[in-house]
Enzyme design. Structure first.
Site, PDB file in Angstrom:
ATOM      1  N   HIS A 148      -3.885  -4.585   0.501  1.00 47.87           N
ATOM      2  CA  HIS A 148      -3.337  -5.119   1.747  1.00 47.87           C
ATOM      3  C   HIS A 148      -3.522  -6.625   1.785  1.00 47.87           C
ATOM      4  O   HIS A 148      -4.588  -7.101   2.174  1.00 47.87           O
ATOM      5  CB  HIS A 148      -4.065  -4.495   2.940  1.00 47.87           C
ATOM      6  CG  HIS A 148      -3.727  -3.066   3.172  1.00 47.87           C
ATOM      7  ND1 HIS A 148      -2.638  -2.679   3.926  1.00 47.87           N
ATOM      8  CD2 HIS A 148      -4.315  -1.924   2.748  1.00 47.87           C
ATOM      9  CE1 HIS A 148      -2.578  -1.362   3.963  1.00 47.87           C
ATOM     10  NE2 HIS A 148      -3.573  -0.882   3.256  1.00 47.87           N
ATOM     11  N   CYS A 165       0.821  -1.212   0.000  1.00 49.89           N
ATOM     12  CA  CYS A 165       0.000   0.000   0.000  1.00 49.89           C
ATOM     13  C   CYS A 165       0.858   1.267   0.000  1.00 49.89           C
ATOM     14  O   CYS A 165       1.518   1.548  -0.991  1.00 49.89           O
ATOM     15  CB  CYS A 165      -0.994  -0.018   1.150  1.00 49.89           C
ATOM     16  SG  CYS A 165      -2.312   1.205   0.950  1.00 49.89           S
ATOM     17  N   GLU A 213      -2.394  -8.650   3.908  1.00 46.23           N
ATOM     18  CA  GLU A 213      -2.572  -9.079   5.294  1.00 46.23           C
ATOM     19  C   GLU A 213      -3.995  -8.833   5.780  1.00 46.23           C
ATOM     20  O   GLU A 213      -4.380  -9.250   6.862  1.00 46.23           O
ATOM     21  CB  GLU A 213      -1.552  -8.380   6.220  1.00 46.23           C
ATOM     22  CG  GLU A 213      -1.837  -6.926   6.550  1.00 46.23           C
ATOM     23  CD  GLU A 213      -1.555  -5.942   5.424  1.00 46.23           C
ATOM     24  OE1 GLU A 213      -1.244  -6.377   4.288  1.00 46.23           O
ATOM     25  OE2 GLU A 213      -1.643  -4.729   5.686  1.00 46.23           O
TER      26      GLU A 213
END
Lengths: 262, 206
Positions: B185, B80, B187
């Site tokens: 993202h 990001c 994650e």
């Protein structure tokens, strides 16, 4: 295509998961960590944790287990170790340090409400420091007549005299990333969202609007998108009390033609 | 050992948790010595470009990172804001210089905002392009979580290995020698994101 989002909301008071009706705490459900396990995390798109404050004393609990009280930061850390979806945290956030602490504990976005009205400068300051996408401004609305709504603060206790649409437009101008619109009248009623309220904002703003307040069945989510024009739909109670799961909510939404992540 | 760069902002805990979940050995660090010992490095990021660059400078991380990534060519994954900082410059809240390690700049979405709300937030499909390391085994249309108002542009198509559409097509994944990066993202992207992180852990530049 950008998918429509389904968000599960946890209301925490005194470290315990609660449910509310018209913003009054109706019942203590218990251990927020257990609730998260029931959430069927793989189907949910985002999680929101709202700390609605301390009552200052222990209220009688359903499970009589005082050890299940958790610090908000513990809840955040637990969620972010088990659920790999965006986490928004709100409740009493006043300063840039508060925001930093919450993000450090594992939140991705913060929600600010009362403090945004009392100190509107917080919004642009937070947006510049953390990026506007990190900043959700939450607005609690009460209907004042057929077509107008007033903003309330302090968990629905204080009338501000401000029009919801006016405040929302101001919030957008100040740099917020998203708006969470909550109907105090619908909260905990299971009667569905206030679609007029939601579309009033969604149709007049360029930032995403998240609807919350009143969901009792999956079809309310569908209407939240189709009638309310929300970018995301959120609910608290239905995920804790329904025997069904977030996965079933997603299947229903998809069957009804809503483009969601499956 | 994977070093997650701590430069004062970014959701370090989430990245660490996700890497652990897929079997990596992450360490959150701002120490040049730890960076020296790492096999690979992750540059996370949440927030505004100017602050990101300022924090990297204040913590004196730019030179150590340059040594590990540009000189020693260790694998880097930018996430990001971490992806955007790799570019030459960004015009978020004024024109600011970036690290300049990838040939691209960062600009705000120029799309019809009444149709496409900004920020671009939510789950969106990514179309893998040829030979993507990060998108290996993720099928034709993996879905990831995006949250941003700015994106890479003025970039050579040869280094864009994954594209997303939000009013316009924009780079979602770039792979430039040992420098890999995603606008979204991983994650925070459930199964597809975790698989991508696993692909990064298993990537060994030949």
């Amino acid at each position: 295509m950008l998918k429509k989002r389904l968000i599960a909301c946890l209301l925490i008071q005194d470290g315990k998961l609660v449910r509310t009706r018209n913003f009054r705490t109706e019942r203590i459900i218990g251990n927020p960590i257990v609730a998260i396990e029931y959430l069927n995390a793989w189907a949910i798109d985002e999680i929101m944790v709202l700390d609605i404050g301390s009552t200052g004393h222990y209220v009688e609990r359903l499970d009589n287990n005082l050890e299940t009280k958790h610090l908000l930061t513990d809840v955040i850390k637990y969620i972010s170790s088990k659920c790999f979806v965006p986490l928004t945290v709100g409740g009493g956030i006043k300063t840039l340090s508060d925001i930093r602490a919450v993000l450090k504990a594992g939140a991705d976005k913060v929600s600010i409400n009362t403090n945004a009205i009392q100190n509107p400068g917080l919004i642009p300051a937070a947006a510049e420091t953390f990026g506007s996408q990190c900043i959700v401004v939450s607005i609690d609305a009460k209907k004042t007549s057929t077509n107008s709504y007033q903003v309330f603060t302090d968990r629905g206790q204080t009338a501000t005299g401000k029009s919801v649409l006016e405040w929302a437009k101001q919030v957008e101008k100040l740099g917020a990333g998203e708006i969470l619109i909550n109907s105090i009248d619908r909260d905990g009623t299971h009667n569905g969202y206030d679609y007029k309220l939601i579309s009033k904002l969604a149709d007049n703003l360029n930032i995403p609007v998240i609807a919350i307040g009143g969901v009792g069945k999956w079809n309310h989510f569908v209407k939240g998108f189709n009638s309310g024009h929300a970018s995301a739909v959120a609910a608290a109670n239905i995920f804790h009390f329904s025997e069904q799961s977030a996965q079933q909510a997603k299947k229903y939404l998809s069957k009804m033609g809503i483009d969601v992540r499956l | 050992m994977i070093a997650i760069v701590d430069y004062g902002i970014g959701n370090l805990g989430s990245v660490e948790n996700a890497l652990k979940y897929v079997g990596g050995e992450p360490i959150i660090t701002s120490s040049p010595n730890v960076l020296k010992n790492a096999d690979r490095i992750i540059l996370p990021g949440v927030g505004a470009f100017a602050d990101g660059m300022k924090f990297l400078k204040d913590r004196k991380l730019i030179e150590p990172l340059y040594n590990e990534i540009i000189t020693k060519k260790k694998p880097l994954l930018g996430l990001c804001l971490g992806m955007q900082l790799l570019a030459k410059n960004s015009d978020e809240y004024g024109l600011h210089l970036g690290l300049g390690w990838i040939p691209a700049v960062v600009r705000r979405f120029k799309i019809d905002e009444s149709k496409y709300k900004i920020p671009h937030v939510g789950w969106n499909n990514v179309k893998p392009k040829k030979n993507s390391i990060l998108l290996t085994n993720l099928g034709q249309s993996p879905v990831f979580y995006f949250v941003h108002s700015y994106h890479l542009c003025e970039i050579s198509p040869t280094i864009v290995t994954g594209e997303c559409n939000y009013g316009i097509n924009f780079p979602a994944v770039i792979e430039y020698q040992n420098i890999l990066a995603t606008q979204f993202h991983p994650e925070k992207s459930q199964q597809d994101g975790l698989k991508l992180l696993k692909n990064f852990i298993n990537y060994h530049p030949s």
